[in-house]
Scaffold this motif. Structure first.
Motif, short mmCIF file in Angstrom:
data_model
loop_
_atom_site.label_atom_id
_atom_site.label_comp_id
_atom_site.label_asym_id
_atom_site.label_seq_id
_atom_site.Cartn_x
_atom_site.Cartn_y
_atom_site.Cartn_z
N ILE A 137 23.02 47.63 40.01
CA ILE A 137 24.25 48.23 40.50
C ILE A 137 23.97 49.69 40.84
O ILE A 137 23.35 50.43 40.06
CB ILE A 137 25.36 48.13 39.44
CG1 ILE A 137 25.71 46.64 39.23
CG2 ILE A 137 26.60 48.91 39.85
CD1 ILE A 137 26.68 46.39 38.11
N LEU B 172 32.93 38.83 44.28
CA LEU B 172 32.16 39.60 43.30
C LEU B 172 32.48 39.10 41.90
O LEU B 172 33.64 38.81 41.58
CB LEU B 172 32.51 41.10 43.40
CG LEU B 172 31.83 42.01 42.37
CD1 LEU B 172 30.35 42.17 42.68
CD2 LEU B 172 32.52 43.38 42.31
N LYS B 173 31.45 39.04 41.07
CA LYS B 173 31.63 38.72 39.65
C LYS B 173 30.80 39.71 38.85
O LYS B 173 29.58 39.71 38.91
CB LYS B 173 31.18 37.28 39.38
CG LYS B 173 31.42 36.84 37.94
CD LYS B 173 31.16 35.36 37.82
CE LYS B 173 31.57 34.87 36.45
NZ LYS B 173 31.46 33.41 36.33
N ARG B 174 31.51 40.56 38.11
CA ARG B 174 30.84 41.66 37.41
C ARG B 174 31.20 41.60 35.92
O ARG B 174 32.36 41.35 35.56
CB ARG B 174 31.26 42.99 38.02
CG ARG B 174 30.66 44.22 37.37
CD ARG B 174 30.91 45.45 38.22
NE ARG B 174 30.11 45.40 39.45
CZ ARG B 174 30.24 46.27 40.46
NH1 ARG B 174 31.14 47.24 40.40
NH2 ARG B 174 29.48 46.15 41.54
N ASP C 150 26.13 42.40 37.72
CA ASP C 150 26.69 41.48 38.71
C ASP C 150 25.92 40.18 38.61
O ASP C 150 24.70 40.19 38.47
CB ASP C 150 26.55 42.06 40.13
CG ASP C 150 27.55 43.18 40.39
OD1 ASP C 150 28.42 43.40 39.52
OD2 ASP C 150 27.45 43.83 41.44
N THR C 151 26.63 39.07 38.64
CA THR C 151 25.96 37.79 38.41
C THR C 151 26.44 36.74 39.39
O THR C 151 27.58 36.77 39.85
CB THR C 151 26.21 37.30 36.97
OG1 THR C 151 25.58 36.05 36.79
CG2 THR C 151 27.69 37.15 36.67
#
Length: 779
Positions: free
Chosen positions: A3, A166-168, A182-183
């Motif tokens: 990030i 987005l997945k954070r 982040d994945t």
């Protein structure tokens, strides 16, 4: 995924802004709490001054009752408001420490992008905007189940579809972002590694930030009548169950209270261990108990129940080596067939054979058991058993009232009257002066005063008899149960397993001798209680909506059938692992038995195969102890190899444990030494307590302590420790194949380090573990 530094700064700014708003709301709420608290205190202090009390006329009495009720309701409302506000303050305090743990960017077609931040509770600002969404909210489900790309989630109005861009994930402590990922996965391994690498403490942590997809399926299941979770050691099944309770209380908050949920756990120590999970999530704890404690409360003081722990201790310490009948007796009495036989027997005695007790007073029989039996069977079979018992009790009470009147003129009453003190006579005098509006009595002679005292004396003595009658103590349940055991072959729908007539007679004899001591074997508890419930018609708990049972592999079919009988309208969530059976009586076909018992309709089965608790080397080692351990999936978390230490004698074992425990305690305050039995632990404690600071945990201990602890295998169930040392896993100590799951359960308590110590050659149960999976040390 890396990030950018600027993004980190922007995210920290949002955290700072959210924490600032949370703290401001907390301060405002604390002021309100103090105000409500002061109001409640004032109402309580001036309660009777603000109530109109007038008892002169019936209308005045009614007005007084209304006034008291209104004041009590006002006080109750204020105290509820205070309690609710206090809980909100606690939730805000937790949000100020860590406002959220995840962010998802979600966009529906032709709609603006939404940035959704997820935490342990919702937080809305003064503009009614969600700064934080509760992890149980419908939209939060896509964080647990989805990956970036097309997603959908269920709402009360139907499905919403869109795209997650987005997945954070965050790790925030004291308002500062310590880690951020982040994945593209459901829950990224980075976050799991971060959380699982933390040290253990004396309470279970909540897992809302790391719930896995299969765990989320358990948590959000709102439809199944039976949810069965088969999970490997450390797979998070108990944690998921507790989050499930939190979800149910949130999802059904208008119709479900914490008191309508009950959890049966393996022991009181475990109850303490999990006690903070729900409060951390802003929910009240459900009812928590063990099967033994719950059953003992229904049994009352008539018998003391042998616990599973006592049963285990007797078996492993060979105190009952001569009683070869016991193991098969436990199997038989715990079977569904035996449970059904109790019901058939109870139906049979409706027509003949019910046993009663004489009702005796001062050495004399007032109402004989033959009279009670005649009275019972005078009611036709069209009456149910409970209705007949109710009618019999009422008739006995009527007879006792007549007999009590006759006793008032007895010599013993005269004798007791002479022993009365001044206070008793003053009571009679005051009563004579006051008179009784209800009975129209006013004393004007010494004889009537004596009559009053005689009635008081007799009523006091007869009160105990009346209580016994109301509790149906005129039924001789012990004799009834022994009669059932003698006749059980006539009511079984299958043969008495491998028992011969003389063997079954021996079991009956041992059971009766034990009951003569006012004790009852654990395996007799359910059939005895069930028989009593069928005869007396004790009510089941119809208000309980959810029943959770942990360590289901240690329950017999009869116990589960009885729980189904006690909670007929409840939904059941059962958690277990056949590989963690420690009492040696586990059923390999447990799942089939349960589904058949509870009903296949709306039954959901979830299998958790991945173990998260231990490091990869420990999990790899422990799964090889099992037959069929290949089904357990490893989680890639580095650590040291387990150590198998071979020492020549017990003295060397004590020296090694003392030395290693001191070293491990420098790293963590969570060090457990686990022995097979309490007897073994007590013996080790006598020596270790002279060498280091150590706590011996027993059956009556209800709270874990920090530092080095010593405990038997059955108290370690469900717990986890940074470092674990196993006492004497030698070939002499672990000889039976059935002990394989016991050893596995003990070893899987370790999160970071595992030491298996053996006095002499290690047990054959470790023979199949590849040598490269552990470090062998010879001392």
């Amino acid at each position: 995924m890396d990030i950018h530094h600027d993004e980190w700064i922007e995210e920290q700014k949002r955290v700072d802004d959210t924490v600032d708003k949370v703290k401001r709301k907390e301060e405002n709420l604390k002021a309100s709490v103090e105000l409500v608290k002061a109001e409640a205190t004032e109402i309580r202090k001036n309660f009777w001054e603000d109530v109109t009390v007038n008892l002169d006329e019936p209308d005045d009495v009614a007005e007084t009752h209304t006034s008291i009720r209104q004041q009590a309701e006002l006080l109750s409302e204020r105290e509820r408001s205070y309690g609710h506000a206090e809980e909100n303050v606690k939730t805000l305090r937790r949000l100020a420490y860590s406002p959220y743990f995840a962010r998802i960017d979600f966009q529906e077609a032709d709609e603006p992008l939404e940035k959704i931040y997820i935490g342990i509770a919702s937080f809305i600002n003064e503009k009614d905007e969600h700064l934080v969404y509760d992890w149980r909210a419908p939209i939060s489900s896509i964080y647990y189940d989805g990956v970036p790309g097309p997603v959908s989630y269920q709402t009360p109005d139907g499905f919403r579809e869109g795209e997650m861009t987005l997945k954070r994930q965050f790790l925030i402590r004291s308002g500062k972002i310590e880690a951020m990922f982040d994945t593209g996965m459901t829950i990224g391994d980075e976050m799991l590694q971060e959380m699982l690498g933390e040290k253990a403490n004396t309470y279970m942590k909540n897992i809302v930030s790391t719930i896995q997809e299969e765990q989320n399926r358990i948590i959000r299941d709102a439809k199944s009548n039976l949810l069965f979770v088969q999970g490997a050691a450390g797979s998070g099944k108990t944690s998921a169950a507790l989050q499930r309770i939190a979800f149910l209380l949130y999802h059904f908050r208008d119709s479900l209270q914490a008191e309508q949920i009950i959890l049966f756990s393996p022991n009181k120590l475990f109850n303490s261990y999990i006690s903070k999970v729900l409060p951390e999530l802003g929910e009240n704890n459900m009812q928590q108990t063990t099967f033994l404690d719950y059953a003992q409360s229904r049994l009352g003081p008539a018998f003391e129940v042998e616990s599973l722990f006592e049963q285990f201790e007797n078996r492993v310490n060979d105190e009952l080596a001569e009683a070869v009948w016991r193991k098969e007796a436990i199997r038989l009495k715990g079977s569904k067939s035996f449970f059904n036989a109790v019901q058939s027997y109870a139906e049979n005695v409706m027509n003949d054979g019910l046993m009663f007790r004489d009702i005796r007073f001062r050495g004399e029989t007032l109402i004989g058991k033959e009279t009670i039996a005649e009275l019972f069977y005078s009611y036709g079979s069209s009456y149910s058993m409970p209705n007949r018992m109710n009618l019999v009790a009422k008739e006995i009470l009527r007879k006792l009232a007549v007999l009590a009147k006759e006793q008032e003129k007895s010599e013993w009453v005269e004798a007791e009257m002479e022993l009365l003190d001044r206070e008793d006579y003053l009571k009679a005098y005051r009563h004579s002066q006051k008179g009784s509006k209800k009975e129209g009595i006013r004393f004007d002679s010494f004889d009537k005063e004596k009559g009053f005292l005689a009635k008081e004396i007799v009523n006091q003595h007869f009160a105990r008899l009346k209580r016994m009658v109301k509790r149906y103590r005129f039924i001789n349940l012990k004799s009834q149960y022994m009669d059932f055991l003698k006749k059980v072959p006539d009511f079984m729908d299958q043969p008495l397993l491998s028992f011969k007539t003389e063997e079954w007679s021996r079991i009956i004899k041992h059971t009766e001798e034990y009951m003569q001591k006012k004790r009852i074997y654990m395996e007799d508890l359910v059939p005895f209680l069930f028989l009593g419930d069928l005869i007396t018609g004790k009510r089941s708990q119809t208000s309980m909506k959810h029943v959770f049972i942990d360590e289901i592999q240690d329950y017999s079919e009869a116990q589960l059938a009885y729980l189904k009988f006690l909670f007929p309208f409840s939904k059941f969530t059962m958690l277990g692992d056949i590989n963690q059976t420690i009492y040696g009586f586990g059923q390999q076909n447990l799942l089939d038995s349960i589904v058949k018992l509870m009903g296949e309709e709306r039954a959901e089965i979830v299998r958790l195969k991945k173990s998260y608790r231990s490091t990869l080397p420990i999990t790899r080692f422990t799964k090889e102890i099992l037959k069929g351990g290949e089904e357990i999936e490893l989680f890639e978390r580095d650590g040291d190899l387990p150590i198998v230490a071979v020492v020549p004698d017990k003295a060397s074992q004590i020296e090694l444990i003392a030395k290693q425990a001191k070293e491990l305690a420098k790293e963590s305050r969570s060090v457990a030494i686990i022995g097979k039995s309490m007897k073994e632990c007590e013996e080790a404690y006598n020596y270790l307590s002279e060498k280091l600071e150590i706590t011996l945990m027993g059956e009556k201990n209800t709270e874990l302590t920090e530092g080095i602890i010593l405990l038997p295998s059955y108290l370690a169930k469900g717990l986890e420790f940074d470092h674990v040392m196993i006492l004497n896993a030698s070939k002499e100590r672990y000889t039976e194949e059935s002990e394989r799951t016991l050893l596995y359960t003990m070893c899987t308590r370790a999160m970071h380090h595992l030491y298996v110590i053996s006095v002499g050659r290690p047990t054959h149960l470790l023979d199949d573990v590849p040598e490269e999976y552990y470090e062998l040390r010879q001392y």
